[in-house]
Design a protein around this motif. Structure first.
Motif, PDB file in Angstrom:
ATOM      1  N   THR A 115     -48.301  31.285 -49.019  1.00  0.00           N
ATOM      2  CA  THR A 115     -47.163  30.949 -49.509  1.00  0.00           C
ATOM      3  C   THR A 115     -46.205  31.558 -48.770  1.00  0.00           C
ATOM      4  O   THR A 115     -46.135  33.001 -49.162  1.00  0.00           O
ATOM      5  N   LEU A 129     -43.119  22.455 -54.843  1.00  0.00           N
ATOM      6  CA  LEU A 129     -43.011  21.340 -53.579  1.00  0.00           C
ATOM      7  C   LEU A 129     -43.784  21.843 -52.192  1.00  0.00           C
ATOM      8  O   LEU A 129     -44.321  20.990 -51.719  1.00  0.00           O
ATOM      9  N   TYR A 130     -43.698  23.026 -52.220  1.00  0.00           N
ATOM     10  CA  TYR A 130     -44.392  23.584 -50.785  1.00  0.00           C
ATOM     11  C   TYR A 130     -46.017  23.308 -51.119  1.00  0.00           C
ATOM     12  O   TYR A 130     -46.479  22.953 -50.094  1.00  0.00           O
ATOM     13  N   VAL A 131     -46.365  23.644 -52.200  1.00  0.00           N
ATOM     14  CA  VAL A 131     -47.854  23.373 -52.161  1.00  0.00           C
ATOM     15  C   VAL A 131     -48.253  22.083 -52.388  1.00  0.00           C
ATOM     16  O   VAL A 131     -48.997  21.149 -51.828  1.00  0.00           O
ATOM     17  N   ALA A 134     -41.756  20.963 -60.000  1.00  0.00           N
ATOM     18  CA  ALA A 134     -40.389  21.273 -59.377  1.00  0.00           C
ATOM     19  C   ALA A 134     -39.113  20.794 -59.726  1.00  0.00           C
ATOM     20  O   ALA A 134     -38.121  21.196 -60.059  1.00  0.00           O
ATOM     21  N   LEU A 155     -39.168  26.153 -55.570  1.00  0.00           N
ATOM     22  CA  LEU A 155     -39.512  25.114 -54.551  1.00  0.00           C
ATOM     23  C   LEU A 155     -40.986  25.463 -54.183  1.00  0.00           C
ATOM     24  O   LEU A 155     -41.659  24.676 -53.403  1.00  0.00           O
ATOM     25  N   ILE A 156     -41.368  26.609 -54.717  1.00  0.00           N
ATOM     26  CA  ILE A 156     -43.018  26.790 -54.315  1.00  0.00           C
ATOM     27  C   ILE A 156     -43.943  25.891 -54.770  1.00  0.00           C
ATOM     28  O   ILE A 156     -44.740  25.079 -54.099  1.00  0.00           O
ATOM     29  N   LEU A 203     -39.518  31.747 -49.976  1.00  0.00           N
ATOM     30  CA  LEU A 203     -39.300  30.697 -50.458  1.00  0.00           C
ATOM     31  C   LEU A 203     -38.884  30.919 -51.994  1.00  0.00           C
ATOM     32  O   LEU A 203     -39.071  31.928 -52.691  1.00  0.00           O
ATOM     33  N   ARG A 205     -51.430  31.076 -53.131  1.00  0.00           N
ATOM     34  CA  ARG A 205     -50.155  32.215 -53.059  1.00  0.00           C
ATOM     35  C   ARG A 205     -50.579  32.684 -51.818  1.00  0.00           C
ATOM     36  O   ARG A 205     -49.464  33.173 -50.976  1.00  0.00           O
ATOM     37  N   TRP A 238     -46.714  19.577 -50.825  1.00  0.00           N
ATOM     38  CA  TRP A 238     -46.781  19.153 -49.228  1.00  0.00           C
ATOM     39  C   TRP A 238     -48.122  19.286 -48.741  1.00  0.00           C
ATOM     40  O   TRP A 238     -48.577  18.231 -48.019  1.00  0.00           O
ATOM     41  N   PHE A 239     -49.009  20.429 -49.007  1.00  0.00           N
ATOM     42  CA  PHE A 239     -50.200  20.326 -48.507  1.00  0.00           C
ATOM     43  C   PHE A 239     -51.309  19.252 -49.048  1.00  0.00           C
ATOM     44  O   PHE A 239     -51.889  18.886 -48.338  1.00  0.00           O
TER      45      PHE A 239
END
Length: 120
Positions: A63, A74-76, A30, A71-72, A67, A60, A78-79
């Protein structure tokens, strides 16, 4: 209260290191994505894209479509952080492990401290 790696079972160290490396690789992708496109020929960007694409494909279905593409990762990531911060201590029977209790980051913090501490 500072814990050494020896106070954790081996499976905890291995699982945390693997999840930590995945999480930081996603964060690296990211960060690099702010400066380079995903199809860049730069070695590090190619590494980040190749190593994280399978993980992003796996996530995916959960998700959100709104988004922004950069930024995807960063989203993953976060998990992975949530799993390491909440599930791992719960599996070990701790209510709270505290800041810098992740074995991977604790070792990195100790190495930085040892490097920066003046020697007599």
């Amino acid at each position: 209260m500072e814990q050494s790696l020896g106070s954790f079972p081996l499976w905890v160290i291995v699982v945390d290191y693997v999840l930590g490396v995945i999480m930081w690789t996603l964060i690296g992708r990211a960060a690099m994505n702010f400066f380079l496109s995903e199809d860049s020929n730069f070695f590090f960007m190619r590494f980040f894209v190749r190593s994280t694409n399978p993980i992003l494909r796996l996530f995916r279905p959960i998700t959100p479509g709104f988004l922004l593409e950069p930024l995807i990762p960063l989203y993953v990531a976060w998990f992975f952080f949530l799993f390491r911060f909440y599930v791992m201590p719960w599996l070990l029977g701790y209510s709270v492990m505290g800041m810098l209790s992740f074995p991977l980051e604790s070792e990195i913090a100790r190495a930085i401290q040892a490097f920066l501490t003046p020697r007599p």
